[in-house]
Enzyme design. Structure first.
Site, PDB file in Angstrom:
ATOM      1  CG  ASP A  82      -0.287   5.295  -5.365  1.00  0.00           C
ATOM      2  OD1 ASP A  82      -0.750   5.135  -4.354  1.00  0.00           O
ATOM      3  OD2 ASP A  82      -0.619   4.386  -6.482  1.00  0.00           O
ATOM      4  CG  HIS A  83       1.316   2.029  -2.640  1.00  0.00           C
ATOM      5  ND1 HIS A  83       0.744   1.579  -1.611  1.00  0.00           N
ATOM      6  CD2 HIS A  83       0.293   2.192  -3.875  1.00  0.00           C
ATOM      7  CE1 HIS A  83      -0.595   1.150  -1.914  1.00  0.00           C
ATOM      8  NE2 HIS A  83      -0.803   1.545  -3.111  1.00  0.00           N
ATOM      9  CG  HIS A 204      -3.233  -2.552  -4.790  1.00  0.00           C
ATOM     10  ND1 HIS A 204      -2.637  -2.589  -3.516  1.00  0.00           N
ATOM     11  CD2 HIS A 204      -3.394  -1.407  -5.133  1.00  0.00           C
ATOM     12  CE1 HIS A 204      -2.554  -1.651  -2.845  1.00  0.00           C
ATOM     13  NE2 HIS A 204      -2.889  -0.623  -3.813  1.00  0.00           N
ATOM     14  CB  ALA A 234     -11.369   1.883  -6.165  1.00  0.00           C
ATOM     15  CG  ASN A 254      -5.698   5.613  -4.085  1.00  0.00           C
ATOM     16  OD1 ASN A 254      -6.128   6.615  -4.028  1.00  0.00           O
ATOM     17  ND2 ASN A 254      -4.657   4.972  -3.665  1.00  0.00           N
ATOM     18  CB  THR A 257      -6.086  -1.953 -12.411  1.00  0.00           C
ATOM     19  OG1 THR A 257      -4.965  -2.089 -11.651  1.00  0.00           O
ATOM     20  CG2 THR A 257      -6.074  -3.074 -13.528  1.00  0.00           C
TER      21      THR A 257
END
Ligand code: G3H
Ligand code: ZN
Length: 328
Positions: A82-83, A204, A234, A254, A257
């Site tokens: 991810d990222h 985010h 999301a 994605n 959190t």
């Protein structure tokens, strides 16, 4: 079953008209709760390793945890970076056995983003592994300069749209960061990325679902390039917009959190109920239950429940490398 490639998962999702949840793999409890719930729902799933997880657990632990977890369930699981921050990090993940990669060049100038994404795609494709790219920039909540009060409202999603909590200057930043449809085709042609993360209004790290998506922009982007689209951040998006984006053809969503918050919520509750508990293994069960509830809600919303066995997955299948020009 052994890990499957991200391309197998996303191709099936695009064909089947549903989206696959990409949840972050941070510790044993979250990985188990995500996988067991997806297994129970017969839903394919992507477990992704973030930069924070690499710092926290280290690449080796995070990889081993997801591989072992995938082998414990019947549904197809892909292991995704991810990222990803660089060519080198993507190569490390490829060598470690990741079945899906990402390069996030969103803070780089356009040409540099094209150049690095294209290089990673070339190497990854030789190994049969797909690459997600980011065009435009999906901001983090920390990227905004607002009063403490507005930051609190933004974080909790207490706004009819994120614009309500931002000054004109900060609103302009959001607009400037949105993905430009006129660049999408050029970007895809030159990078050969396999999927595209787009900036269409989400932020985010939000805790409440107050972000609204620019669905007209999403449609323009989808008209410009025909590859799987990825919705980041999301946790903070209004659920009806997440559903609308999936219906329009977004293939990967994605969520991080929300999962973290559910584990904290349940664990706090357990510790309040049993402050003298000395066995730490007994304080996570409620948080895992709350994660499972969140996963059920999302997977149902994405339309992925019951889709695990529709794509003819071969257990232990090799990555889908194009061998058409290989010698006999
Ligand atoms: O790449 C990770 C995701 O975009 C998760 O974002 O923590 O806001 O759900 P989130
Ligand atoms: Zn993201």
């Amino acid at each position: 079953m052994p890990l499957v490639t991200g391309s197998a998962i996303l191709k099936a999702a695009k064909k089947g008209g549903y989206a696959v949840g990409a949840f972050n793999a941070n510790n044993l409890e979250s990985v188990k709760a995500v996988l067991e719930t997806c297994d129970e729902m017969d839903a394919p799933v992507i477990l992704q390793v973030s930069q924070g997880a690499i710092q926290y657990a280290g690449l080796h632990y995070a990889t081993a945890m997801v591989k072992a977890g995938a082998e414990n369930v019947k549904v197809p699981v892909a292991l995704h970076l991810d990222h990803g921050t660089s060519f080198e990090q993507n190569c490390q993940c490829l060598a470690a056995g990741f079945t899906s990669l990402m390069y996030d060049g969103s803070k780089e100038p356009y040409e540099k983003n094209v150049e690095t994404t294209a290089l990673i795609a070339r190497v990854a494709h030789a190994a049969g592994v797909p690459v997600e790219a980011e065009l435009g920039l999906v901001p983090r909540i920390e990227d905004f300069t607002v009063s403490a009060e507005d930051m609190d409202r933004l974080r909790k999603g207490e706004c009819s749209s994120i614009y309500d909590c931002l000054s004109a200057e900060e609103q302009k930043k959001v607009d400037d960061w949105c993905t430009k449809p006129e660049l999408a085709k050029d970007f895809h042609d030159r990078t050969q990325c396999d999927s595209l993360a787009v900036a269409i209004g989400a932020i985010h790290g939000m805790e409440g679902q107050g972000a609204r998506l620019n669905l007209d922009l999403l449609q323009k982007l989808m008209d410009a390039v025909d590859i799987p689209f990825v919705l980041h951040a999301a946790s903070g998006i209004a659920l009806d917009d997440v559903k609308a984006a999936c219906t329009m053809g977004v293939c990967k969503v994605n969520v991080a959190t929300r999962i973290s918050m559910e584990l904290i919520r349940g664990t706090k509750q357990r510790l309040e109920e049993k402050p003298k508990q000395k066995d730490f293994r007994k304080v996570f069960d409620l948080g895992m239950t709350y994660i499972a509830e969140a996963i059920r809600e999302y997977v149902t919303l994405f339309g992925a429940a019951g889709k695990a066995y529709t794509a003819g997955w071969a257990a232990g299948a090799m990555p889908d490398i194009d061998r058409s020009d290989s010698p006999e």
